[in-house]
Motif scaffolding. Sequence first.
Motif, short mmCIF file in Angstrom:
data_model
loop_
_atom_site.label_atom_id
_atom_site.label_comp_id
_atom_site.label_asym_id
_atom_site.label_seq_id
_atom_site.Cartn_x
_atom_site.Cartn_y
_atom_site.Cartn_z
N LEU A 151 7.95 -8.90 5.92
CA LEU A 151 8.11 -10.06 5.02
C LEU A 151 7.09 -9.98 3.78
N GLN A 152 7.83 -10.08 2.77
CA GLN A 152 6.92 -10.02 1.59
C GLN A 152 7.09 -11.03 0.61
N LEU A 153 5.99 -11.62 -0.01
CA LEU A 153 6.34 -12.68 -1.33
C LEU A 153 5.31 -11.92 -2.33
N SER A 154 6.09 -11.65 -3.46
CA SER A 154 5.45 -10.97 -4.70
C SER A 154 5.85 -11.71 -5.97
N GLY A 155 5.15 -11.99 -6.78
CA GLY A 155 5.25 -12.83 -8.00
C GLY A 155 4.18 -13.26 -8.97
N ILE A 165 10.82 -13.68 -2.34
CA ILE A 165 10.73 -13.19 -0.99
C ILE A 165 11.73 -11.81 -0.96
N THR A 166 11.21 -10.83 -0.38
CA THR A 166 12.01 -9.81 0.29
C THR A 166 11.52 -9.23 1.60
N GLY A 167 12.53 -8.60 2.21
CA GLY A 167 12.15 -8.12 3.46
C GLY A 167 12.52 -6.75 4.10
N GLY A 168 12.41 -6.36 4.90
CA GLY A 168 12.79 -5.10 5.66
C GLY A 168 12.23 -4.65 7.11
N ALA A 169 12.12 -3.51 7.13
CA ALA A 169 11.53 -3.03 8.46
C ALA A 169 10.59 -1.39 8.26
N ILE A 170 9.75 -1.44 9.16
CA ILE A 170 8.99 -0.12 9.24
C ILE A 170 9.12 0.37 10.63
N GLY A 171 9.79 1.44 10.93
CA GLY A 171 9.80 2.30 12.18
C GLY A 171 9.01 3.64 12.16
N SER A 172 8.29 4.04 13.25
CA SER A 172 7.71 5.38 13.08
C SER A 172 7.65 5.89 14.71
N PHE A 173 7.46 7.13 14.89
CA PHE A 173 7.12 7.75 16.07
C PHE A 173 5.99 8.85 15.90
N ARG A 174 5.35 9.00 16.85
CA ARG A 174 4.07 9.95 16.66
C ARG A 174 4.15 10.91 17.99
#
Length: 327
Positions: A151-155, A165-174
Amino acid sequence: MHAITVAAAAILSLTLSAMAQNVDGGPETAREVKLPATPPANSPATPPAAKSEPADKKFTVSGGYLHQFNTSLNTGGNYAADRAYAAFASRYQLSETLRLDVDLGYEFDHYQFHGTAQGLGSTLNTETLSVVPRFTVSLDDHWTVSAAPVLQLSGESQANAGDTITGGAIGSFRYAFDDTHVLGLGLLVKNMLGSGVLVVPAPLVDWEIKKGLRLSNIRSPEANPFVSIELEQELSEQFDIALGGAWQFRQSRLEDSGANPNGVFQESNTAIYGRFEWHPIPSLRMDLLVGTAIYSRVKTLDGGGNTLTSTGGDPSLVLGAFISYKF
């Protein structure tokens, strides 16, 4: 900015209250892939253990400052930027194989424009807040996967919080071959201000080439805004030096009463830098950074994401300092 600050404070209060009961010790592991929780605002990731650091550290507070000197623009004029960063990260071991890391980041950018055709006036102040609760699952002694909503708020300081407001997701594997050789892959998918989707794939590498020398993109300063790769050399128990390259991307909503109502300011560049790292005590880390920003690009977009102005910039000097403390 007041509306943005109130919204972020509410999110922070609720998040910490819900997680406080679950605080439990867990051993430090190599830091997860460093992806921008905001493009590019801080994406605090699970940090690597500091040298000789006790394994029961659950919280990290960090901050930093970076000055980008005058950048001459191809369409005429120049701009300079002062950037301040702050971040807080907390760790909760929910079970033997499941961990939650709650990461919060803040960035303030002050721009000064001289003789430009961007229609932004002489100064511009933007603020970014991000919340990233990351769940990490250890599948076995080698494989680890993680996922996090973003979740991000930038202005601009006076922009309406709801429009930032913008949003999304992060995924990773290692995959950890051993404690000093880790490879993986991460992906950020996030909607952009105006229109469009930002997709950032990022390989994860933390690889010891020889004793004290490693190639890594997960050991840069805690509060920094970079998606970076570094060659780091350990000098002693207290000192490291590194040479790195990094990419930065920023979008901020403009206020609705300006020359471009509800528009978007966008900036990107690549930085080449040297970094000096000092651990005066195991839990405290300080970094000094000097480099140059290249391939700079500044854009303004209308409220729907259509480009109004776009220009590239010449290389410019960058100086920064960062600090973090674990407890």
